[in-house]
Design an enzyme around this catalytic site. Structure first.
Site, PDB file in Angstrom:
ATOM      1  N   CYS A   1       0.810  -1.221   0.000  1.00  0.00           N
ATOM      2  CA  CYS A   1       0.000   0.000   0.000  1.00  0.00           C
ATOM      3  C   CYS A   1       0.844   1.273   0.000  1.00  0.00           C
ATOM      4  O   CYS A   1       0.330   2.352  -0.288  1.00  0.00           O
ATOM      5  CB  CYS A   1      -0.948   0.005   1.197  1.00  0.00           C
ATOM      6  SG  CYS A   1      -2.096  -1.388   1.208  1.00  0.00           S
TER       7      CYS A   1
ATOM      8  N   HIS B   1      -3.575   7.092   2.010  1.00  0.00           N
ATOM      9  CA  HIS B   1      -3.929   5.782   1.478  1.00  0.00           C
ATOM     10  C   HIS B   1      -5.267   5.332   2.049  1.00  0.00           C
ATOM     11  O   HIS B   1      -5.518   5.428   3.251  1.00  0.00           O
ATOM     12  CB  HIS B   1      -2.845   4.756   1.833  1.00  0.00           C
ATOM     13  CG  HIS B   1      -3.282   3.347   1.629  1.00  0.00           C
ATOM     14  ND1 HIS B   1      -3.718   2.889   0.411  1.00  0.00           N
ATOM     15  CD2 HIS B   1      -3.389   2.305   2.495  1.00  0.00           C
ATOM     16  CE1 HIS B   1      -4.060   1.611   0.528  1.00  0.00           C
ATOM     17  NE2 HIS B   1      -3.878   1.244   1.779  1.00  0.00           N
TER      18      HIS B   1
ATOM     19  N   ASN C   1      -9.901  -0.706  -0.692  1.00  0.00           N
ATOM     20  CA  ASN C   1      -8.451  -0.565  -0.574  1.00  0.00           C
ATOM     21  C   ASN C   1      -7.811  -1.116  -1.841  1.00  0.00           C
ATOM     22  O   ASN C   1      -7.775  -2.325  -2.050  1.00  0.00           O
ATOM     23  CB  ASN C   1      -7.958  -1.321   0.662  1.00  0.00           C
ATOM     24  CG  ASN C   1      -6.448  -1.233   0.844  1.00  0.00           C
ATOM     25  OD1 ASN C   1      -5.726  -0.767  -0.025  1.00  0.00           O
ATOM     26  ND2 ASN C   1      -5.966  -1.703   1.990  1.00  0.00           N
TER      27      ASN C   1
END
Length: 342
Positions: free
Chosen positions: A113, A260, A290
């Site tokens: 990520c 994020h 996500n």
């Protein structure tokens, strides 16, 4: 010289998966997912579409955003992904070929990520070193293929997609110039978020016997949610504070915090620690989930396309992911064209 953002683009696969869709096969509900993650729907790859195809679509849109002759100017292609097409080779050379960029330098990087922040830094390094004048950098993920869709702790969280930017050589004081970076990691906590099987560690341990030699669950993501939440809030906050200090920005200077999109509670907790008001915190996790390395560029593209992110706005980027890894950066938003991702 500096790396300057000159174009942006995003792409989502067409298959929409709602919370209600997941509830049909999982012991969960729309309310349970939304209250814990902030997610209402996400996109899944299907029909043979995978990381490379997502990257090509997002890359093409970023090139169109940059300028008509951007294809001829690209010297390197960098793809950040945690869900590669294959263990070998990297997907970036294939993406470059499919985009008609010729025999340019091309490579992948993996930082989960945090991949977009690490990839921005690596791409900026190519420009600073003189190895490239223009870089196409793409964060692309088909990560749902690595998630056990029967695991209610992970299946609702992740979605697929790609976001891309074109970076060109420019001056450090012009809009779009990438400011200071802050990057970090803690490998002692790597097992908090990992796919155990598929790499050399597992293959060496089982004597190379292959897929059937390890438990089926090892081929999918394992996640320790509670400690990850704590680590994410702590490290994103510290990293953001560090990069603001090096940029000589105060929190009051920040027009947009683009963090994020792992979990809406994490994003809001970091914003609260930084004392950023909610109206300056960008969020799109509700409809994309996500998307790992694609998260930050997809969010930038979203708020730019709808006119909320305007030329001259000061932007703080921050991310946290497996590794453990984290990173932050700042930039003043340039005048670039952004097209909504449907």
């Amino acid at each position: 010289m500096a790396a300057v953002l000159a174009g942006i683009g995003g792409f989502l696969p067409p298959r929409v998966v709602t919370n209600e869709d997941l509830s049909a096969t999982l012991d969960t509900s729309d309310e349970w997912i939304r209250t814990r993650t902030g997610i209402s729907e996400r996109r899944f790859v299907s029909g043979g579409l995978s990381t490379g195809g997502l990257a090509v679509e997002a890359g093409a849109r970023a090139l169109r955003s940059a300028r008509a002759d951007a294809v001829d100017a690209v010297d390197a292609v960098v793809v950040a992904t945690t869900s590669p097409e294959r263990l070998c080779p990297a997907v970036a050379p294939e993406v470059a070929s499919r985009l008609g960029l010729g025999q340019v330098a091309a490579f992948d990087l993996t930082s989960a990520c945090s991949g977009f922040l690490y990839g921005l830094a690596a791409s900026a390094g190519l420009i600073a070193s003189g190895a490239a004048d223009t870089v196409l950098f793409i964060g692309a993920e088909a990560f749902t293929t690595l998630v056990n869709q029967q695991d209610r702790s992970t299946a609702p969280i992740f979605g697929d997609g790609a976001g891309a930017v074109v970076l060109r050589r420019g001056e450090p004081d012009e809009p779009g110039a990438l400011g200071p970076f802050d990057l970090g990691s803690d490998g002692s906590l790597a097992d908090l978020l990992a796919v155990p099987a598929g790499g050399s560690r597992q293959r060496s341990a089982d004597g190379g016997l292959g897929h059937g030699a390890v438990p089926t669950g090892d081929w999918y993501l394992r996640m320790e949610g509670r400690p990850l939440y704590q680590q994410a809030v702590e490290h994103m906050t510290r990293s953001a504070q560090s990069v603001l200090k090096h940029a000589d920005w105060s929190v009051a200077d920040v027009d947009w915090f683009v963090g994020h999109q792992a979990n809406v509670r994490i994003v809001r907790a970091v914003a609260e620690e930084l004392e950023l008001p909610e109206e300056r915190v960008a969020v799109n996790i509700d409809r994309v989930g996500n998307t790992l390395s694609a998260s930050v560029p997809l969010l930038l593209n979203d708020i730019a396309a709808r006119g909320d992110l305007r030329p001259g706005d000061r932007v703080l980027l921050s991310a946290f992911g497996a590794g453990l890894s984290w990173g932050s950066a700042v930039l003043v938003w340039p005048d670039v064209a952004a097209v909504p991702v449907s």
